[in-house]
Design a protein around this motif. Structure first.
Motif, PDB file in Angstrom:
ATOM      1  N   LEU A   9       0.847  -1.190   0.000  1.00 31.55           N
ATOM      2  CA  LEU A   9       0.000   0.000   0.000  1.00 31.55           C
ATOM      3  C   LEU A   9       0.881   1.239   0.000  1.00 31.55           C
ATOM      4  O   LEU A   9       1.766   1.378   0.848  1.00 31.55           O
ATOM      5  CB  LEU A   9      -0.912   0.002   1.235  1.00 31.55           C
ATOM      6  N   GLU A  23       1.551   2.945  -7.320  1.00 26.86           N
ATOM      7  CA  GLU A  23       0.673   1.781  -7.509  1.00 26.86           C
ATOM      8  C   GLU A  23       0.802   1.242  -8.932  1.00 26.86           C
ATOM      9  O   GLU A  23       0.969   0.031  -9.141  1.00 26.86           O
ATOM     10  CB  GLU A  23      -0.772   2.179  -7.217  1.00 26.86           C
ATOM     11  N   TRP A  70      -7.530   5.915   2.982  1.00 26.19           N
ATOM     12  CA  TRP A  70      -6.785   4.802   3.572  1.00 26.19           C
ATOM     13  C   TRP A  70      -7.658   3.967   4.507  1.00 26.19           C
ATOM     14  O   TRP A  70      -7.333   2.823   4.806  1.00 26.19           O
ATOM     15  CB  TRP A  70      -5.525   5.269   4.250  1.00 26.19           C
ATOM     16  N   PHE A  73      -8.511   0.466   3.464  1.00 29.90           N
ATOM     17  CA  PHE A  73      -7.544  -0.611   3.634  1.00 29.90           C
ATOM     18  C   PHE A  73      -7.325  -0.986   5.097  1.00 29.90           C
ATOM     19  O   PHE A  73      -6.559  -1.900   5.393  1.00 29.90           O
ATOM     20  CB  PHE A  73      -6.229  -0.229   2.956  1.00 29.90           C
ATOM     21  N   MET A  81      -2.010  -6.211   4.147  1.00 36.72           N
ATOM     22  CA  MET A  81      -0.811  -5.638   3.547  1.00 36.72           C
ATOM     23  C   MET A  81       0.447  -6.238   4.156  1.00 36.72           C
ATOM     24  O   MET A  81       0.519  -6.490   5.355  1.00 36.72           O
ATOM     25  CB  MET A  81      -0.796  -4.112   3.752  1.00 36.72           C
TER      26      MET A  81
END
Length: 173
Positions: A9, A23, A70, A73, A81
């Motif tokens: 991430l 990304e 964020w 996630f 992650m």
């Protein structure tokens, strides 16, 4: 760490430029060994037009690109992650959510191309510079011998990658 796919991430404040670029780069050069995501602490809700232009000009499909929080996630149903990298100083200094799975973290600060001023060409150059810096760092990251390194060694390596100055990253390109 074994031979497997790693989730990564990239965090920034607005999630409109640097984290989106990172990304895209990692998903391209990661050769399936890495699955990259990006997010922002205060997403602006849109990807910077120069980011999209640079990616399209470089042959990337930009269908993935969206500005997101964020918090997406940190949810219980989010991908776990393995690594979380902040790519802007603001995000590095903010209180991050607790990431499931205790990923390794490092700060890979890159100057904000969205803050660039000057002519259109100078502003596009700022985006190209950020792209090169991120490409260089991500190339070094993907070349790490994960299978033969322990967690502490990997942590030291990813922190060292982030300490590469902007000038060093540009010279390496």
């Amino acid at each position: 760490m074994t031979h497997r796919s790693f989730n990564v991430l990239f965090l920034c404040t607005a999630n409109s430029a640097r984290s989106i670029l990172a990304e895209a780069i990692l998903n391209r050069i990661g050769n399936g060994r890495f699955r990259a995501f990006s997010a922002g602490s205060q997403p602006c809700g849109m990807v910077h037009p120069y980011t999209l232009s640079l990616l399209e000009h470089s042959g990337f499909d930009t269908g993935f690109a969206r500005s997101k929080s964020w918090e997406e996630f940190a949810a219980s149903d989010a991908p776990v992650m393995d690594f979380v990298f902040t790519v802007c100083d603001n995000a590095a200094n903010e209180q991050c959510p607790v990431w499931p799975g205790q990923p390794m973290t490092a700060h890979w600060g890159v100057p904000d191309p969205a803050a660039a001023t000057g002519t259109d060409a100078e502003r596009h150059l700022a985006f190209a510079d950020a792209f090169r810096m991120l490409s260089n760092r991500i190339s070094v990251f993907t070349a790490l011998p994960f299978a033969s390194l322990d967690r502490l060694s990997i942590q030291r390596q990813i922190e060292a990658i982030g300490r590469t100055s902007a000038d060093d990253a540009l010279r390496a390109s």
